[in-house]
Design an enzyme around this catalytic site. Structure first.
Site, short mmCIF file in Angstrom:
data_model
loop_
_atom_site.label_atom_id
_atom_site.label_comp_id
_atom_site.label_asym_id
_atom_site.label_seq_id
_atom_site.Cartn_x
_atom_site.Cartn_y
_atom_site.Cartn_z
N ASP A 155 5.96 -32.49 9.09
CA ASP A 155 4.93 -31.57 8.76
C ASP A 155 5.15 -31.11 7.25
OD1 ASP A 155 2.70 -29.97 9.20
OD2 ASP A 155 3.85 -28.29 9.84
N CYS A 210 -8.23 -35.99 29.51
CA CYS A 210 -8.77 -34.67 29.42
C CYS A 210 -10.04 -34.60 30.41
CB CYS A 210 -9.30 -34.34 28.09
SG CYS A 210 -8.10 -33.91 26.92
N CYS A 220 -10.17 -20.32 24.39
CA CYS A 220 -9.81 -20.06 22.81
C CYS A 220 -10.30 -18.62 22.28
CB CYS A 220 -10.43 -20.83 21.84
SG CYS A 220 -10.28 -20.74 20.06
N CYS A 236 -9.55 -20.21 13.81
CA CYS A 236 -8.43 -20.24 14.50
C CYS A 236 -7.50 -19.26 14.31
CB CYS A 236 -7.61 -21.54 14.12
SG CYS A 236 -6.17 -22.05 15.30
N CYS A 263 -0.98 -18.82 17.97
CA CYS A 263 -1.64 -18.50 19.07
C CYS A 263 -1.43 -20.14 20.06
CB CYS A 263 -3.29 -18.50 18.89
SG CYS A 263 -4.17 -18.37 20.50
#
Length: 376
Positions: A155, A210, A220, A236, A263
């Protein structure tokens, strides 16, 4: 000589590197990765053409917000050989991070006096830990092959890590845009080694499990998952509390609740996480009781305390100013409390304009809460 014996040798036979085939080397790499604490390893090529189209469309819609580096890097993110010349293969790894002992996430989210911090950030900064392990893996490979071209990523550069992990067979990209594994859920970190070694490629994780589930979209708080497999970072909470360094748009502040760093809602409701295993990595254990801290206590930290208590933590990178900004919003979302008002007023004249703005907003929220109570 048998494979299981080879992995235990500290010194390989002279000339072994000249006779070993790449299939055997790939098997060794996966065994070494397991020894270094990675739960799974896969190998893929560098073709990300379809993913590049999705990336460009996402950027065109400005869904990256103020993360200007995303646009700046452009196709280098989706073309590994452009980022690291000579790259033929990508070794992709995953490491579980959910702490074995941690306060119940839903209970903390339901307690407005507590602060919720994304579970990946409760222990040591994963960037350093994974990077060191990947470097050790590269060193082991070099002992066998001699000098070879490679570069380690965690990352830390323009890398489409989820797409590469999917192509390596580590999982599928879910509707919330996180990687999911049928047997491990999604509570894991990813890391990569770009290399010029022509290793055999693992099958792509083509299936998507999914199905018709929409749990992550429904959960969300800010409706950042604007459609299945499409996330608008500007909405977000992870972006707002970590990446955004300016004022958080007012339309999202009440929706943030007590989430002060990241989150996890989309992962908390994902049914596949019932298969997730707690991490066995000691460095990912909870530090400084940050799995269930009191908002008021955190807001009273001095900058020196913030730096000390977040030493070695990914939280430190947002800085003290954003830390106070985020907590001020959470305090504003609390029910009317004289103590909360008093704590906020202590920061009303803070040296940071950003902090002052959010403190004033929080105080106004407290006043509105008090008015609502009186009307009842």
């Amino acid at each position: 000589m048998k494979f299981d014996k080879l992995t235990k040798l500290s010194v390989l036979p002279v000339g072994f590197e000249q006779t070993m085939d790449h299939q055997t080397l790939a098997s060794l790499i996966k065994a070494w990765a397991m020894e270094l604490g990675f739960q799974q390893t896969g190998i893929t090529g560098v073709d990300l053409g379809e993913d590049e189209e999705h990336l460009m469309a996402w950027l065109d819609k400005q869904r990256h917000g103020e993360m200007g580096y995303m646009e700046k890097h452009g196709t280098r993110r989706s073309r590994p050989a452009d980022l690291e010349t000579g790259t033929l293969r990508v070794i992709s790894v995953r490491m579980d991070y959910f702490p074995a002992e941690v306060a119940n996430s839903n209970m903390i989210l339901g307690d407005e006096t507590k602060a919720y911090i994304s579970r990946y950030a409760l222990g040591r900064d994963y960037h350093k830990l994974l990077r060191k392990r990947l470097q050790k893996l590269a060193d082991k490979v070099q002992e066998v092959t001699g000098d070879f071209g490679y570069r380690v990523f965690v990352d830390s550069a323009p890398v489409l890590e989820k797409a590469l992990a999917r192509n390596s067979g580590l999982g599928w990209i879910g509707k919330h845009s996180n990687l999911i594994n049928r047997h491990a859920g999604s509570w894991f970190f990813l890391g990569e080694i770009y290399t010029d070694l022509p290793l055999p490629i693992d099958p792509v994780y083509e299936d998507n499990y999914c199905g018709s589930c929409s749990a992550c979209l429904d959960a969300c708080p800010t409706q950042a998952i604007v459609a299945p497999f499409q996330v608008d970072a500007r909405r977000c909470i992870s972006y707002l509390t970590i990446e955004l360094r300016t004022a958080i748009p007012e339309e999202f502040r009440t929706l943030m609740g007590n989430r002060i760093y990241g989150c996890d809602d989309c992962q908390l409701v994902c049914p596949w996480n019932k298969y997730a295993s707690p991490t066995t990595e000691a460095d990912f254990a909870v530090r400084n009781d940050l799995d269930a801290p009191e908002l008021i206590q955190l807001f009273q930290w001095t900058e020196e305390e913030f730096l000390k208590k977040t030493e070695g933590s990914p939280i430190r990178r947002i800085g003290y100013e954003s830390w106070l900004r985020n907590i001020a919003i959470a305090l504003g979302n609390c029910k009317k409390s004289d103590r909360v008002v008093a704590i906020l007023k202590d920061k009303k004249d803070h040296g940071s304009e950003l902090v002052r703005e959010h403190v004033v907003w929080a105080l106004n929220q407290q006043e509105e809460s008090a008015t609502d109570i009186k009307k009842r």
